[in-house]
Write an enzyme that holds these catalytic residues in place. Structure first.
Site: not given
Ligand SMILES: N[C@H](CCC[C@H](N)C(=O)O)C(=O)O
Length: 277
Positions: A220, A162, A211, A71, A223
């Site tokens: 993200c 991703h 997400e 994250c 992301g």
């Molecule tokens: N918000 C996070 C990513 C969360 C990813 C999560 N949703 C997953 O299951 O990979 C970030 O800032 O990188």
């Protein structure tokens, strides 16, 4: 249970200091605490633990209770938490994650962390490691059909998976409708985080994200890194890019010599709280 509400560009999580607290069922806690009506309200839960292999360990759960490997916005907030709350005096720290050990540089002003530069490691492009089902070794601008429309995706793992989709306009996207269709598409064995990106120029892009496990978030970090990797691989941008997210900007750089991605951005403490669990 004591907690601290923090966010990175509006991508907000509830943080728990597990040097002090013991969490029996983190998946269940993540679902309860993330609820914006019956809980605290967040994109998920992040636990800060001691580590045997790094200065700290970050364990991250999405709002649906599923565990994320990494994250980006969260790890910057972990750095701010451990420095501002005096768990460390170091301005260079390492954090163990499911996506590997990450190295962070803390930019401190008036004894508080203002921003953090994170070495996010190397992007993973091999389809079977992301994972994504494909006839090809790598997924570069490959068609994928969702709700009768053919999109073209470039897939990258930053520890978490991703799919980056380039579009001409990110405003008129019905993410509530198509987001879950991508997230749960049969081509993604572990589901997927999906970024929708408009390239503005060689140094600037804007994006929205649906997400895995949390829905649309305001930002993200992983992301944004996956997005910049996809932009560079497709020849759309240079190696240093400003990514405009709904919650603000991240600076992303792909050091091609070292094959390392760097992400720089802010971290914010909103409030401390206590909750009966
Ligand atoms: N918000 C996070 C990513 C969360 C990813 C999560 N949703 C997953 O299951 O990979 C970030 O800032 O990188």
């Amino acid at each position: 249970m004591k907690f601290t509400k923090m966010h990175g560009l509006g991508n907000d999580y509830v943080y728990v200091n597990c040097f002090e607290e013991t969490i029996e069922n983190p998946e269940e806690l993540a679902r309860f605490i993330s609820d914006r009506h019956f809980g605290v309200g967040s994109d998920g839960l992040i636990l800060i633990h001691p580590s045997k292999v790094a200065d700290f360990e970050m364990i991250m759960y999405n709002a649906d209770g599923s565990r994320g490997e990494m994250c980006g916005n969260g790890i910057r907030c972990v750095a701010k938490y451990v420095y501002d709350y005096k768990l460390t005096e170091k301005t260079e720290i390492s954090v163990e994650t499911l996506g590997g050990i990450k190295y962070l540089e803390l930019n401190v002003k008036d004894e508080k962390v203002e921003s953090v530069k994170v070495n996010m490691g190397s992007p993973e492009l091999a389809a079977d490691k992301i994972p994504v089902k494909s006839q090809n070794q790598k997924v570069m601008n490959e068609p994928i059909d969702v709700e009768g429309i053919t999109y073209h995706m470039t897939c990258v793992s930053m520890g978490n998976p991703h799919a980056v989709i380039f579009v001409n306009d990110i405003k008129d996207l019905d993410l509530e409708k198509i987001g879950p269709k991508f997230e749960n598409h049969e081509r993604f064995p572990n589901r997927i985080n999906t970024e929708f990106v408009r390239v503005i120029d060689k140094e600037t892009v804007e994006m929205r994200v649906w997400e895995r496990g949390s829905g649309e978030t305001l930002a993200c970090g992983t992301g944004a890194c996956a997005t910049v990797v996809a932009c560079i691989l497709n020849g759309y941008t240079n190696d240093e890019v400003t990514v405009h997210l709904l919650g603000g900007d991240l600076q992303i750089q792909w050091d091609k010599k070292e094959n390392l991605i760097y992400m720089t951005g802010p971290a914010t403490i909103v409030f401390d709280g206590e909750i009966q669990i």
